[in-house]
Design a protein around this motif. Structure first.
Motif, PDB file in Angstrom:
ATOM      1  N   ARG A   1       0.972  -1.173   0.085  1.00 26.52           N
ATOM      2  CA  ARG A   1      -0.070   0.033  -0.041  1.00 26.52           C
ATOM      3  C   ARG A   1       0.882   1.156   0.222  1.00 26.52           C
ATOM      4  NH1 ARG A   1      -3.547  -0.906   4.972  1.00 26.52           N
ATOM      5  NH2 ARG A   1      -1.528  -2.114   5.468  1.00 26.52           N
ATOM      6  N   GLY A   2       0.486   2.160  -0.862  1.00 29.98           N
ATOM      7  CA  GLY A   2       1.355   3.536  -0.947  1.00 29.98           C
ATOM      8  C   GLY A   2       2.429   3.488  -1.729  1.00 29.98           C
ATOM      9  N   MET A   3       2.592   2.256  -2.466  1.00 26.01           N
ATOM     10  CA  MET A   3       3.662   2.174  -3.465  1.00 26.01           C
ATOM     11  C   MET A   3       3.377   2.660  -4.611  1.00 26.01           C
ATOM     12  SD  MET A   3       6.560   1.009  -1.771  1.00 26.01           S
ATOM     13  CE  MET A   3       7.279   0.428  -3.338  1.00 26.01           C
ATOM     14  N   SER A   4       2.126   2.815  -5.131  1.00 23.59           N
ATOM     15  CA  SER A   4       1.843   3.283  -6.326  1.00 23.59           C
ATOM     16  C   SER A   4       2.281   4.701  -6.572  1.00 23.59           C
ATOM     17  CB  SER A   4       0.349   2.969  -6.808  1.00 23.59           C
ATOM     18  OG  SER A   4      -0.457   3.517  -5.837  1.00 23.59           O
ATOM     19  N   THR A   5       1.847   5.475  -5.714  1.00 28.74           N
ATOM     20  CA  THR A   5       2.519   6.980  -5.931  1.00 28.74           C
ATOM     21  C   THR A   5       3.739   7.132  -6.008  1.00 28.74           C
ATOM     22  OG1 THR A   5       0.451   7.482  -4.290  1.00 28.74           O
ATOM     23  CG2 THR A   5       2.051   9.306  -4.943  1.00 28.74           C
ATOM     24  N   VAL A   6       4.621   6.569  -5.502  1.00 27.74           N
ATOM     25  CA  VAL A   6       5.840   6.588  -5.480  1.00 27.74           C
ATOM     26  C   VAL A   6       6.434   6.038  -6.842  1.00 27.74           C
ATOM     27  CG1 VAL A   6       8.267   5.846  -4.799  1.00 27.74           C
ATOM     28  CG2 VAL A   6       6.667   6.694  -2.911  1.00 27.74           C
ATOM     29  N   GLU A   7       5.866   5.035  -7.302  1.00 26.20           N
ATOM     30  CA  GLU A   7       6.257   4.405  -8.602  1.00 26.20           C
ATOM     31  C   GLU A   7       5.742   5.477  -9.813  1.00 26.20           C
ATOM     32  OE1 GLU A   7       4.235   0.622  -8.299  1.00 26.20           O
ATOM     33  OE2 GLU A   7       5.832  -0.463  -7.156  1.00 26.20           O
ATOM     34  N   TYR A   8       4.640   5.900  -9.711  1.00 27.24           N
ATOM     35  CA  TYR A   8       4.072   6.892 -10.812  1.00 27.24           C
ATOM     36  C   TYR A   8       5.157   8.147 -10.816  1.00 27.24           C
ATOM     37  CZ  TYR A   8      -0.131   4.344 -11.437  1.00 27.24           C
ATOM     38  OH  TYR A   8      -1.173   3.397 -12.025  1.00 27.24           O
ATOM     39  N   ALA A   9       5.466   8.671  -9.543  1.00 25.44           N
ATOM     40  CA  ALA A   9       6.336   9.573  -9.658  1.00 25.44           C
ATOM     41  C   ALA A   9       7.716   9.381 -10.049  1.00 25.44           C
ATOM     42  CB  ALA A   9       6.555  10.137  -8.309  1.00 25.44           C
ATOM     43  N   LEU A  10       8.311   8.211  -9.919  1.00 23.21           N
ATOM     44  CA  LEU A  10       9.505   7.805 -10.543  1.00 23.21           C
ATOM     45  C   LEU A  10       9.608   7.576 -11.973  1.00 23.21           C
ATOM     46  CD1 LEU A  10      11.189   5.330  -7.537  1.00 23.21           C
ATOM     47  CD2 LEU A  10      11.811   7.879  -8.377  1.00 23.21           C
ATOM     48  N   GLY A  11       8.465   6.876 -12.334  1.00 23.69           N
ATOM     49  CA  GLY A  11       8.139   6.733 -13.781  1.00 23.69           C
ATOM     50  C   GLY A  11       8.072   8.193 -14.526  1.00 23.69           C
ATOM     51  N   LEU A  12       7.553   9.109 -13.975  1.00 26.23           N
ATOM     52  CA  LEU A  12       7.095  10.202 -14.512  1.00 26.23           C
ATOM     53  C   LEU A  12       8.585  11.215 -14.559  1.00 26.23           C
ATOM     54  CD1 LEU A  12       5.167  12.635 -15.753  1.00 26.23           C
ATOM     55  CD2 LEU A  12       4.986  13.451 -13.502  1.00 26.23           C
ATOM     56  N   LEU A  13       9.341  11.070 -13.346  1.00 23.69           N
ATOM     57  CA  LEU A  13      10.474  11.770 -13.396  1.00 23.69           C
ATOM     58  C   LEU A  13      11.543  11.100 -14.539  1.00 23.69           C
ATOM     59  CD1 LEU A  13      12.337  13.608 -12.124  1.00 23.69           C
ATOM     60  CD2 LEU A  13      12.995  11.887 -10.391  1.00 23.69           C
ATOM     61  N   SER A  14      11.345   9.872 -14.846  1.00 25.45           N
ATOM     62  CA  SER A  14      12.196   9.130 -15.830  1.00 25.45           C
ATOM     63  C   SER A  14      11.996   9.696 -17.320  1.00 25.45           C
ATOM     64  CB  SER A  14      12.071   7.688 -15.550  1.00 25.45           C
ATOM     65  OG  SER A  14      12.515   7.235 -14.189  1.00 25.45           O
ATOM     66  N   ALA A  15      10.611   9.706 -17.335  1.00 25.61           N
ATOM     67  CA  ALA A  15      10.119  10.044 -18.647  1.00 25.61           C
ATOM     68  C   ALA A  15      10.602  11.488 -19.160  1.00 25.61           C
ATOM     69  CB  ALA A  15       8.578   9.978 -18.766  1.00 25.61           C
ATOM     70  N   ALA A  16      10.688  12.172 -17.885  1.00 28.18           N
ATOM     71  CA  ALA A  16      11.066  13.744 -18.220  1.00 28.18           C
ATOM     72  C   ALA A  16      12.337  13.630 -18.345  1.00 28.18           C
ATOM     73  CB  ALA A  16      10.472  14.454 -16.825  1.00 28.18           C
ATOM     74  N   VAL A  17      13.113  13.070 -17.776  1.00 26.36           N
ATOM     75  CA  VAL A  17      14.720  13.151 -17.945  1.00 26.36           C
ATOM     76  C   VAL A  17      14.931  12.282 -19.396  1.00 26.36           C
ATOM     77  CG1 VAL A  17      16.833  12.066 -17.317  1.00 26.36           C
ATOM     78  CG2 VAL A  17      15.257  13.039 -15.571  1.00 26.36           C
ATOM     79  N   LEU A  18      14.435  11.397 -19.682  1.00 21.06           N
ATOM     80  CA  LEU A  18      14.651  10.907 -20.860  1.00 21.06           C
ATOM     81  C   LEU A  18      14.341  11.732 -22.067  1.00 21.06           C
ATOM     82  CD1 LEU A  18      15.337   8.418 -22.798  1.00 21.06           C
ATOM     83  CD2 LEU A  18      13.043   7.539 -22.596  1.00 21.06           C
ATOM     84  N   ALA A  19      13.048  12.536 -22.008  1.00 23.53           N
ATOM     85  CA  ALA A  19      12.735  13.611 -22.935  1.00 23.53           C
ATOM     86  C   ALA A  19      13.684  14.599 -23.192  1.00 23.53           C
ATOM     87  CB  ALA A  19      11.255  13.910 -22.449  1.00 23.53           C
TER      88      ALA A  19
END
Length: 59
Positions: free
Chosen positions: A13-31
């Protein structure tokens, strides 16, 4: 009172928010990296040449 140790690792519980945040940050860095590569002179000239050749073949 306290969960058994084997159940502590199964409770996510509570992991999905962190996973979404890390995925979004990774996508922004890659972009940002890809944008920097595409804006470089060599790649921009190559893409322009490719587009011009495609227009000349089609037209």
């Amino acid at each position: 009172m306290f969960p058994r140790p084997r159940y502590v690792f199964l409770d996510d519980r509570g992991m999905s928010t962190v996973e979404y945040a890390l995925g979004l940050l990774s996508a922004a860095v890659l972009a940002m990296i890809l944008f920097g590569i595409v804006k470089s002179g060599t790649v921009a000239e190559g893409l322009t040449g490719l587009i011009e050749r495609a227009i000349n073949v089609a037209g």
